[in-house]
Design a protein around this motif. Sequence first.
Motif, PDB file in Angstrom:
ATOM      1  N   PRO A 156       0.802  -1.230   0.000  1.00  0.00           N
ATOM      2  CA  PRO A 156       0.000   0.000   0.000  1.00  0.00           C
ATOM      3  C   PRO A 156       0.839   1.287   0.000  1.00  0.00           C
ATOM      4  O   PRO A 156       0.360   2.338  -0.404  1.00  0.00           O
ATOM      5  CB  PRO A 156      -0.816  -0.083   1.296  1.00  0.00           C
ATOM      6  CG  PRO A 156      -0.796  -1.504   1.694  1.00  0.00           C
ATOM      7  CD  PRO A 156       0.483  -2.073   1.146  1.00  0.00           C
ATOM      8  N   PHE A 157       2.085   1.174   0.463  1.00  0.00           N
ATOM      9  CA  PHE A 157       2.927   2.365   0.592  1.00  0.00           C
ATOM     10  C   PHE A 157       4.116   2.372  -0.367  1.00  0.00           C
ATOM     11  O   PHE A 157       4.738   3.404  -0.560  1.00  0.00           O
ATOM     12  CB  PHE A 157       3.452   2.490   2.028  1.00  0.00           C
ATOM     13  CG  PHE A 157       2.380   2.316   3.066  1.00  0.00           C
ATOM     14  CD1 PHE A 157       1.273   3.148   3.086  1.00  0.00           C
ATOM     15  CD2 PHE A 157       2.468   1.306   4.008  1.00  0.00           C
ATOM     16  CE1 PHE A 157       0.266   2.974   4.031  1.00  0.00           C
ATOM     17  CE2 PHE A 157       1.473   1.125   4.953  1.00  0.00           C
ATOM     18  CZ  PHE A 157       0.369   1.968   4.966  1.00  0.00           C
ATOM     19  N   ARG A 166      -0.809   2.910  12.891  1.00  0.00           N
ATOM     20  CA  ARG A 166      -1.931   1.965  12.791  1.00  0.00           C
ATOM     21  C   ARG A 166      -2.082   1.456  11.363  1.00  0.00           C
ATOM     22  O   ARG A 166      -2.322   0.273  11.134  1.00  0.00           O
ATOM     23  CB  ARG A 166      -3.225   2.632  13.236  1.00  0.00           C
ATOM     24  CG  ARG A 166      -4.418   1.701  13.154  1.00  0.00           C
ATOM     25  CD  ARG A 166      -5.710   2.362  13.520  1.00  0.00           C
ATOM     26  NE  ARG A 166      -5.493   3.485  14.422  1.00  0.00           N
ATOM     27  CZ  ARG A 166      -6.432   4.256  14.908  1.00  0.00           C
ATOM     28  NH1 ARG A 166      -7.674   4.059  14.589  1.00  0.00           N
ATOM     29  NH2 ARG A 166      -6.150   5.248  15.716  1.00  0.00           N
ATOM     30  N   ASP A 167      -1.938   2.344  10.385  1.00  0.00           N
ATOM     31  CA  ASP A 167      -2.046   1.939   8.978  1.00  0.00           C
ATOM     32  C   ASP A 167      -0.894   1.023   8.580  1.00  0.00           C
ATOM     33  O   ASP A 167      -1.085   0.061   7.826  1.00  0.00           O
ATOM     34  CB  ASP A 167      -2.080   3.168   8.070  1.00  0.00           C
ATOM     35  CG  ASP A 167      -3.311   4.034   8.307  1.00  0.00           C
ATOM     36  OD1 ASP A 167      -4.324   3.527   8.832  1.00  0.00           O
ATOM     37  OD2 ASP A 167      -3.244   5.236   7.964  1.00  0.00           O
ATOM     38  N   ILE A 168       0.269   1.315   9.088  1.00  0.00           N
ATOM     39  CA  ILE A 168       1.444   0.478   8.802  1.00  0.00           C
ATOM     40  C   ILE A 168       1.260  -0.900   9.436  1.00  0.00           C
ATOM     41  O   ILE A 168       1.543  -1.924   8.811  1.00  0.00           O
ATOM     42  CB  ILE A 168       2.733   1.155   9.302  1.00  0.00           C
ATOM     43  CG1 ILE A 168       2.918   2.507   8.598  1.00  0.00           C
ATOM     44  CG2 ILE A 168       3.940   0.251   9.079  1.00  0.00           C
ATOM     45  CD1 ILE A 168       3.974   3.388   9.229  1.00  0.00           C
ATOM     46  N   TRP A 169       0.767  -0.923  10.681  1.00  0.00           N
ATOM     47  CA  TRP A 169       0.512  -2.196  11.364  1.00  0.00           C
ATOM     48  C   TRP A 169      -0.469  -3.050  10.563  1.00  0.00           C
ATOM     49  O   TRP A 169      -0.250  -4.240  10.355  1.00  0.00           O
ATOM     50  CB  TRP A 169       0.005  -1.930  12.783  1.00  0.00           C
ATOM     51  CG  TRP A 169      -0.505  -3.148  13.498  1.00  0.00           C
ATOM     52  CD1 TRP A 169      -1.784  -3.384  13.880  1.00  0.00           C
ATOM     53  CD2 TRP A 169       0.250  -4.288  13.914  1.00  0.00           C
ATOM     54  NE1 TRP A 169      -1.881  -4.607  14.505  1.00  0.00           N
ATOM     55  CE2 TRP A 169      -0.638  -5.187  14.535  1.00  0.00           C
ATOM     56  CE3 TRP A 169       1.585  -4.651  13.815  1.00  0.00           C
ATOM     57  CZ2 TRP A 169      -0.234  -6.411  15.064  1.00  0.00           C
ATOM     58  CZ3 TRP A 169       1.983  -5.872  14.331  1.00  0.00           C
ATOM     59  CH2 TRP A 169       1.091  -6.728  14.945  1.00  0.00           C
ATOM     60  N   GLN A 170      -1.555  -2.435  10.099  1.00  0.00           N
ATOM     61  CA  GLN A 170      -2.554  -3.176   9.320  1.00  0.00           C
ATOM     62  C   GLN A 170      -1.937  -3.729   8.033  1.00  0.00           C
ATOM     63  O   GLN A 170      -2.181  -4.881   7.661  1.00  0.00           O
ATOM     64  CB  GLN A 170      -3.761  -2.296   9.007  1.00  0.00           C
ATOM     65  CG  GLN A 170      -4.611  -1.983  10.208  1.00  0.00           C
ATOM     66  CD  GLN A 170      -5.190  -3.222  10.863  1.00  0.00           C
ATOM     67  OE1 GLN A 170      -5.552  -4.185  10.211  1.00  0.00           O
ATOM     68  NE2 GLN A 170      -5.259  -3.202  12.182  1.00  0.00           N
ATOM     69  N   ALA A 171      -1.142  -2.920   7.346  1.00  0.00           N
ATOM     70  CA  ALA A 171      -0.501  -3.372   6.111  1.00  0.00           C
ATOM     71  C   ALA A 171       0.483  -4.506   6.379  1.00  0.00           C
ATOM     72  O   ALA A 171       0.547  -5.478   5.614  1.00  0.00           O
ATOM     73  CB  ALA A 171       0.205  -2.197   5.429  1.00  0.00           C
ATOM     74  N   ILE A 200       3.491   8.287   7.922  1.00  0.00           N
ATOM     75  CA  ILE A 200       2.297   7.455   7.765  1.00  0.00           C
ATOM     76  C   ILE A 200       1.914   6.932   9.144  1.00  0.00           C
ATOM     77  O   ILE A 200       2.771   6.577   9.958  1.00  0.00           O
ATOM     78  CB  ILE A 200       2.553   6.313   6.763  1.00  0.00           C
ATOM     79  CG1 ILE A 200       2.827   6.917   5.377  1.00  0.00           C
ATOM     80  CG2 ILE A 200       1.377   5.341   6.725  1.00  0.00           C
ATOM     81  CD1 ILE A 200       3.282   5.928   4.337  1.00  0.00           C
ATOM     82  N   ALA A 201       0.629   6.906   9.427  1.00  0.00           N
ATOM     83  CA  ALA A 201       0.135   6.513  10.744  1.00  0.00           C
ATOM     84  C   ALA A 201       0.574   5.095  11.104  1.00  0.00           C
ATOM     85  O   ALA A 201       0.403   4.165  10.285  1.00  0.00           O
ATOM     86  CB  ALA A 201      -1.384   6.601  10.782  1.00  0.00           C
TER      87      ALA A 201
END
Length: 73
Positions: A29-30, A45-50, A42-43
Amino acid sequence: MKRSEFHRAVDDEFGARAATLVADLVLPPFGRTAAEALDVGIAPRDIWQALCDETDVPAQRRHGAGRREPKRR
Protein backbone atom coordinates in the motif's frame (compact mmCIF):
# COMPACT_ATOMS: atom_id res chain seq x y z
CA MET A 1 -1.78 3.52 17.80
CA LYS A 2 1.37 5.30 18.88
CA ARG A 3 4.79 4.59 17.39
CA SER A 4 5.83 2.85 20.63
CA GLU A 5 2.71 0.65 20.48
CA PHE A 6 3.54 -0.21 16.86
CA HIS A 7 7.04 -1.37 17.81
CA ARG A 8 5.69 -3.32 20.79
CA ALA A 9 3.07 -5.02 18.59
CA VAL A 10 5.66 -5.94 15.96
CA ASP A 11 8.04 -7.31 18.60
CA ASP A 12 5.26 -9.31 20.27
CA GLU A 13 3.97 -10.75 17.01
CA PHE A 14 7.21 -11.44 15.14
CA GLY A 15 9.85 -11.85 17.85
CA ALA A 16 13.36 -12.17 16.44
CA ARG A 17 12.14 -11.38 12.90
CA ALA A 18 10.58 -8.03 13.91
CA ALA A 19 13.51 -5.74 13.09
CA THR A 20 14.12 -7.43 9.74
CA LEU A 21 10.47 -7.20 8.70
CA VAL A 22 10.24 -3.51 9.63
CA ALA A 23 13.47 -2.69 7.81
CA ASP A 24 13.24 -4.93 4.73
CA LEU A 25 9.67 -5.91 3.84
CA VAL A 26 8.16 -3.50 1.32
CA LEU A 27 4.48 -2.96 2.08
CA PRO A 28 2.43 -2.72 -1.15
CA PRO A 29 0.00 0.00 0.00
CA PHE A 30 2.93 2.37 0.59
CA GLY A 31 5.62 1.11 -1.78
CA ARG A 32 8.10 1.34 1.06
CA THR A 33 9.15 -0.50 4.19
CA ALA A 34 7.48 0.01 7.56
CA ALA A 35 10.53 1.93 8.79
CA GLU A 36 10.41 4.24 5.77
CA ALA A 37 6.65 4.67 6.15
CA LEU A 38 7.08 5.70 9.79
CA ASP A 39 9.80 8.17 8.81
CA VAL A 40 7.55 9.94 6.30
CA GLY A 41 4.69 10.22 8.76
CA ILE A 42 2.30 7.45 7.76
CA ALA A 43 0.14 6.51 10.74
CA PRO A 44 1.54 3.57 12.72
CA ARG A 45 -1.93 1.97 12.79
CA ASP A 46 -2.05 1.94 8.98
CA ILE A 47 1.44 0.48 8.80
CA TRP A 48 0.51 -2.20 11.36
CA GLN A 49 -2.55 -3.18 9.32
CA ALA A 50 -0.50 -3.37 6.11
CA LEU A 51 2.18 -5.44 7.82
CA CYS A 52 -0.46 -7.79 9.21
CA ASP A 53 -2.08 -8.13 5.79
CA GLU A 54 1.23 -8.85 4.10
CA THR A 55 2.28 -11.48 6.66
CA ASP A 56 -1.15 -13.08 7.20
CA VAL A 57 -1.50 -12.22 10.88
CA PRO A 58 -4.94 -13.52 12.00
CA ALA A 59 -7.58 -10.87 12.72
CA GLN A 60 -7.85 -11.86 16.38
CA ARG A 61 -4.21 -10.86 16.97
CA ARG A 62 -4.43 -7.46 15.24
CA HIS A 63 -6.79 -5.39 17.36
CA GLY A 64 -5.31 -3.94 20.54
CA ALA A 65 -1.82 -5.17 19.71
CA GLY A 66 0.97 -3.15 21.26
CA ARG A 67 -1.04 -1.82 24.18
CA ARG A 68 0.28 -2.38 27.64
CA GLU A 69 -1.72 -4.18 30.27
CA PRO A 70 -3.27 -1.73 32.73
CA LYS A 71 -1.43 -1.36 36.01
CA ARG A 72 -3.03 -3.25 38.86
CA ARG A 73 -3.52 -1.53 42.15
